[in-house]
Design an enzyme around this catalytic site. Structure first.
Site, PDB file in Angstrom:
ATOM      1  N   LYS C 116      -0.973 -14.984  -4.268  1.00  0.00           N
ATOM      2  CA  LYS C 116      -0.861 -13.374  -5.258  1.00  0.00           C
ATOM      3  C   LYS C 116      -0.042 -14.485  -6.225  1.00  0.00           C
ATOM      4  CE  LYS C 116      -0.075  -9.353  -2.727  1.00  0.00           C
ATOM      5  NZ  LYS C 116       1.318  -8.437  -2.510  1.00  0.00           N
ATOM      6  N   GLU C 200       9.668  -7.056  -9.185  1.00  0.00           N
ATOM      7  CA  GLU C 200       8.426  -6.896 -10.613  1.00  0.00           C
ATOM      8  C   GLU C 200       9.077  -5.259 -11.203  1.00  0.00           C
ATOM      9  OE1 GLU C 200       4.652  -5.324  -8.635  1.00  0.00           O
ATOM     10  OE2 GLU C 200       3.837  -7.306  -9.068  1.00  0.00           O
ATOM     11  N   HIS C 235      -1.818   3.064   1.402  1.00  0.00           N
ATOM     12  CA  HIS C 235      -2.306   2.455   0.848  1.00  0.00           C
ATOM     13  C   HIS C 235      -3.744   1.769   0.937  1.00  0.00           C
ATOM     14  CE1 HIS C 235       1.678   1.489  -0.825  1.00  0.00           C
ATOM     15  NE2 HIS C 235       2.009   1.862   0.888  1.00  0.00           N
ATOM     16  N   ARG C 292     -15.375  -9.517  -3.642  1.00  0.00           N
ATOM     17  CA  ARG C 292     -16.585  -9.572  -2.908  1.00  0.00           C
ATOM     18  C   ARG C 292     -17.245  -7.704  -3.004  1.00  0.00           C
ATOM     19  NH1 ARG C 292     -13.674  -5.145  -0.788  1.00  0.00           N
ATOM     20  NH2 ARG C 292     -11.379  -5.468  -0.584  1.00  0.00           N
TER      21      ARG C 292
END
Lengths: 510, 163, 510, 163
Positions: C116, C200, C235, C292
């Site tokens: 990340k 964030e 999610h 991918r």
């Protein structure tokens, strides 16, 4: 708006229309003969009414019965599908008289296009190219000789009442004409009860290419490109594709314009197809117009993205065409295989009966329009079409590979089908290079098919089936709530019976 | 378990023994290790030496068929006794039984019981799905046990015998 | 050229890759755990090798085993699918070391995008917009308060090690920060063994929209438009579509350009997906890049006509991209439903078990990518995805209707699925108007579902089953070569047993 | 034939008589004509008054379900005797059996045999496909017949009894 549609058909096309109705919030109503009580189109419809006995004449072809059911169930429109009554102008008129909207063109357009001679006159009047010839019954040998002379040899003799290749004769030279004429007349008389024969220029090794058109009831007509339908057996299409590898943009535009002209000439509305013979030097000639949905409409749907059945219904509801000619977005390539219950190795003789095992293909680019299911007994009374397998991909090469992959996934057990024939066609170098015309399939099947290579695996598998049958019936290895699979004793017992029958078959073959 | 199997006209002898997850198979004396799984009725998944086979089984008329890579193989399981009787039958019989290859309706019968017919002579017209098929005599002989007009037949039903 | 591909995956995606191989003339090789010996991907492959015991760690996740099989069978390339080892750079490297082409980007690109913090640094360096924040583990409450102040409330706390919503907290006001930080850190510690949390800007009610990119190994990169993936549970995506009704041409072009930038920044090759959060005012922020194939790739294939798996293989074979950006022809609309074996009414708890009855939809515009079949026992060891049902039509309204029709045709018996949930979503006026964000599904399921209305037909049907079971077992009405269906006595006997069990269930619910 | 059927908690009495191609059905005394056809195992096509229904049947755990227009109806066939016993059981029983609603693996057992537990207390954690589910006590009582950790259970299996 249309709220309830009676579907005056059966099989895959009835199901196709059921699906369109469901997607449009319209109630789909099925009709069925006794043989079709458990048919897929009945199972999937919202309502279903019996028409009576199994023969088509007493059920799907009985105008009065169908119209009566349509009125009784409160349908405000009727979709005829293809075949059966779909090109019957009297039927369309009977619907109109009963206050039911017939989803198709006006009876008047149907009548013109339904008569070979009237259609030809109308087309010639409006500048649509027809095969040079007379299209009127020949009165005498002398007249025939005169006309043949004018056209120029080779010429083709055709039955005026006919179709399906009966009463047709190719005449290469003047001295062949007399005997050919007599043969054609007598064959035509036997087949149609009418010996009238007419004469046309012979187009050698032509392609059969057709144009899909759509016309609303406000005078707007567009075309959706061509379909290549040259692969035929007994003058019936077997495999169709769009685009045709033979047609370039210029030819497509030209044929499209002519098809729109042809439709406009007879005040056509709704979906229709203008069929052309195309010669090897790319001249094309009006053959006939089918005033209904075609079996092979899916290939056009895939390359244009337009849903033709929904479009038919919207046009019948009075809507204007939502697309203009320049909005039609051709993309990719599509091929359809008509999976028939028939034996290609036995002159395509039909093979009705119970489908004991059915595995259907799916995955990327595969569309299946099926009218059958595992356990269904295909009736002897109707057409042998089981399902249409259509593939879509970026280009012709990819779509051929994709179809072969899908055919590998498909299996129909208990009856004969033409699946193996499609594998042959799609693997044939001639087909892959696009070298096809209406004689292609006859040439292909004249050669011998590839041989079997897995005798030993077959023996092994037969033995393993026997032992696994036994295990599964004892231990219920399959955990099937329903109980055992074929029991070993059954498999063995039937094998013994077969051993006797097989022997009888052997005798016959000797 | 030992099974005798004919594939077409070729006889095979298969010996099958379970060996853990696999089957130890002897096919005509040759040893083959197989993983076999019945995945549903009439469908078996085989893996041998890494190669997979999706094998199907069906029956057409009276013929049992095994399908491998989309080719059908007509098979019969047999034991010595039935094989013997088979051979005996074959050597003595001079009859030809005409069997229906497909279901259909007998549209017309063109011969009469006990009629003398020639090889290739049309005997019966069968109709299915609007298609007609002429059944011809396989040889010269006397016709017996003719099916009647209008009846529906299934694949494998006897249409006539030509003696 | 690539001649044999080992498919290091299972389920529908393994089958998807098998199909691509077959269509390209490449030999597809499956691997399987013991639980998957009879899985569909094994049945359909040309070769298959066992990896060992059922748990994923001992089979599909065992790098050494997979690479060993790939070498042993002579595969020259390996396709990892999604999930399992597909984003594992060590695995990609192990393949390379074994001389097997890994079908995906380089290990280096995978490593950057897999972290990340490194991904974010790289993106910021190349001008790809990220959600304002620090993306480094917070050292103290004071640091957190300072950064939150700079960003401006509301802010979002996120677990550095995390994913799947664990360790995430929305903080609306400064006074909520301390307790939220403690909660997030302790949840993160419990979930991932690492309490690091970063901060964030909070994007309220964002959409999750992603861009598909394709890059060859010669420096050419294009995008294939967006996928709207806002409909999620826990999610995880449930339903995806393309195009997004929220994205206009300008936004598509802008997001597409940024996605291409992001890929180029890390020297990306092969297929990949750049995920963005999009705010209600159409600002978008880099979320992550999936290195991918995505589960939801079919919607892009349907609207662009491009086969992404074949493209992956061609890129891995060193081919150049056959299309330029301006050649991409977007047409129509596609929606995918992920059919899971789970119970939406019971917090989406998985429902493995035997599929006793399976009816699959087909017909126009329907694509089914399934990994299961009737009689298959869905193992407890893996993901609950059974199949992906994807529909294509001219526009969003038509595709919604088409999906509803297809869901009506589909039936899975013996286990729970989320099919009914899709019917609810697709019938919901909010969804139909495109009013969706990542909280949509939670809002929808908070309301009560519609009620049942056919008690009497159910009673009638239950009685008829009982009597028809009896008839069919006696007369073999079904003409089933296998013999009787559920026998009446069985149906009744089990009914009696149920009567007792049902009673116990009742007790529990009281 | 007369069948007593519970749909959910509602009892129905159905009398079925063949009437040519149709069934003459009396549902709680009301007459309904039905054409019914078993099209395959567990799938029935019904037509009544022109309306069609494609009815499916399956079983989830120990529940038999009838599906109509994609909604499940839990049904049980009963006779007077079993109904009586059912009523008796219900009135006397103070036990709660915890049944597995899905197949899965018993990841953790949080209570011990004979332990006194409270309503809502977590007793067992079941895992399937990487998801975990806590099974809670439906009431206050003594735990008995606890399942063991590590075992695999099927839908409908007893996980514990709370007395």
């Amino acid at each position: 708006m249309i709220q309830k549609i009676l579907i005056a058909n059966r099989g895959e096309i009835a199901l196709r229309i059921v699906r369109a109705c469901r997607e449009m919030g319209i109630i789909p109503v099925a009709v069925y003969s006794e043989a079709d009580r458990a048919a897929l189109h009945v199972r999937m419809a919202a309502e279903a009414y019996s028409l009576g006995a199994s023969p088509a004449l007493e059920s799907y072809l009985d105008i009065e019965k169908v119209v009566t059911v349509a009125k009784r169930c409160g349908a405000d429109a009727l979709h005829p599908g293809y075949g059966f009554l779909s090109e019957n102008a009297d039927f369309a008129e009977a619907c109109a008289n009963a206050g039911i909207k017939f989803i198709g063109p006006s009876p008047k357009s149907m009548r013109i296009m339904g008569s070979k001679t009237r259609a030809r006159q109308e087309m010639e009047k409006h500048g649509v190219p027809c095969v040079p010839g007379n299209s009127q019954a020949l009165e005498s040998f002398e007249e025939a000789a005169q006309i043949a002379q004018n056209i120029g040899y080779p010429v083709m003799l055709k039955a005026a009442a006919g179709g399906g290749g009966k009463g047709m004769r190719l005449v290469r030279e003047p001295q062949e004409l007399r005997s050919a004429l007599e043969a054609a007349q007598s064959e035509s008389q036997r087949a149609f009860g009418d010996g009238s024969v007419y004469i046309e220029e012979a187009i050698l090794n032509p392609r059969h290419i057709e144009i899909q058109i759509l016309a609303d009831e406000h005078g707007n007509t567009i075309h959706l490109g061509e379909r290549e339908c040259s692969i035929q057996r007994r003058h019936q299409k077997v495999l169709e594709e769009s685009p045709s590898s033979f047609v370039d943009v210029a030819l497509r535009n030209k044929m499209g314009e002519v098809a729109v002209q042809a439709a406009s000439a007879v005040g056509y509305s709704n979906a229709g197809t203008v069929e052309f013979l195309v010669s090897q030097d790319k001249n094309f000639y009006f053959l006939e117009m089918n005033t209904r949905l075609q079996v092979e409409h899916p290939v056009t749907e895939l390359v244009t993205g337009v849903d033709l059945v929904q479009m038919q219904i919207r046009i019948a509801a009075g809507e204007r065409l939502p697309v203009r000619q320049e909005d039609v977005n051709f993309r990719g390539h599509a091929i359809e295989c008509r999976i028939y219950a028939e034996d290609p190795d036995n002159q395509y003789f039909p093979s009705p009966g119970k489908i004991t095992l059915l595995q259907e293909p799916s995955g990327p680019g595969i569309r299946l329009d099926s009218g059958v299911y595992e356990g269904w007994t295909v009736p002897v009374d109707y057409d042998p079409l089981l399902a249409k397998l259509t593939a879509y991909a970026e280009n012709r090469e990819q779509v051929v590979s994709r179809l072969l992959r899908a055919l590998d996934e498909m299996f129909v057990g208990g009856i004969q089908t033409n699946i193996a024939l499609f594998r042959r066609i799609l693997n044939d170098p001639g087909f892959r290079e696009g070298k096809i015309d209406i004689e292609y399939l006859n040439r292909l099947t004249a050669s011998v098919a590839a041989d079997h290579q897995h005798n030993e695996i077959a023996a092994l598998a037969a033995g393993l089936f026997a032992v696994l049958d036994e295990t599964s019936s004892r231990d219920s290895i399959m955990h099937d709530p329903v109980g055992p699979i074929v029991s070993a004793s059954r498999w063995k017992r039937s094998a013994k019976i077969e051993s006797l029958q097989w022997q009888a078959n052997d005798d016959r073959q000797n | 378990m030992i099974v005798k199997i004919n594939v077409g006209d070729n006889p095979h002898r298969v010996k099958l023994e379970r060996d853990g997850q696999e089957w130890r198979c002897e096919l005509d004396g040759r040893l083959i290790q197989v993983r076999a799984q019945l995945v549903r009725r009439d469908v078996m998944s085989l893996i041998t030496n890494g190669k997979t086979y999706e094998v199907k089984r069906d029956q057409l008329g009276k013929q049992a068929r095994i399908w491998i890579e989309h080719s059908p193989y007509v098979v019969e399981l047999s034991d010595p006794r039935s094989l013997a009787s088979r051979t005996r039958n074959r050597s003595t019989s001079g009859n030809s039984r005409l069997l229906a290859s497909m279901p259909g309706k007998i549209l017309r019968v063109l011969a009469t019981e006990m009629e003398q017919v020639e090889a290739g002579q049309a005997l019966i017209v069968v109709e299915a799905m609007k298609m007609q098929n002429e059944i011809k005599s396989p040889g010269k002989g006397i016709v017996r046990q003719l099916v009647s007009e209008g009846t529906y037949v299934n694949a494998g039903d006897v249409l006539a015998i030509v003696e």
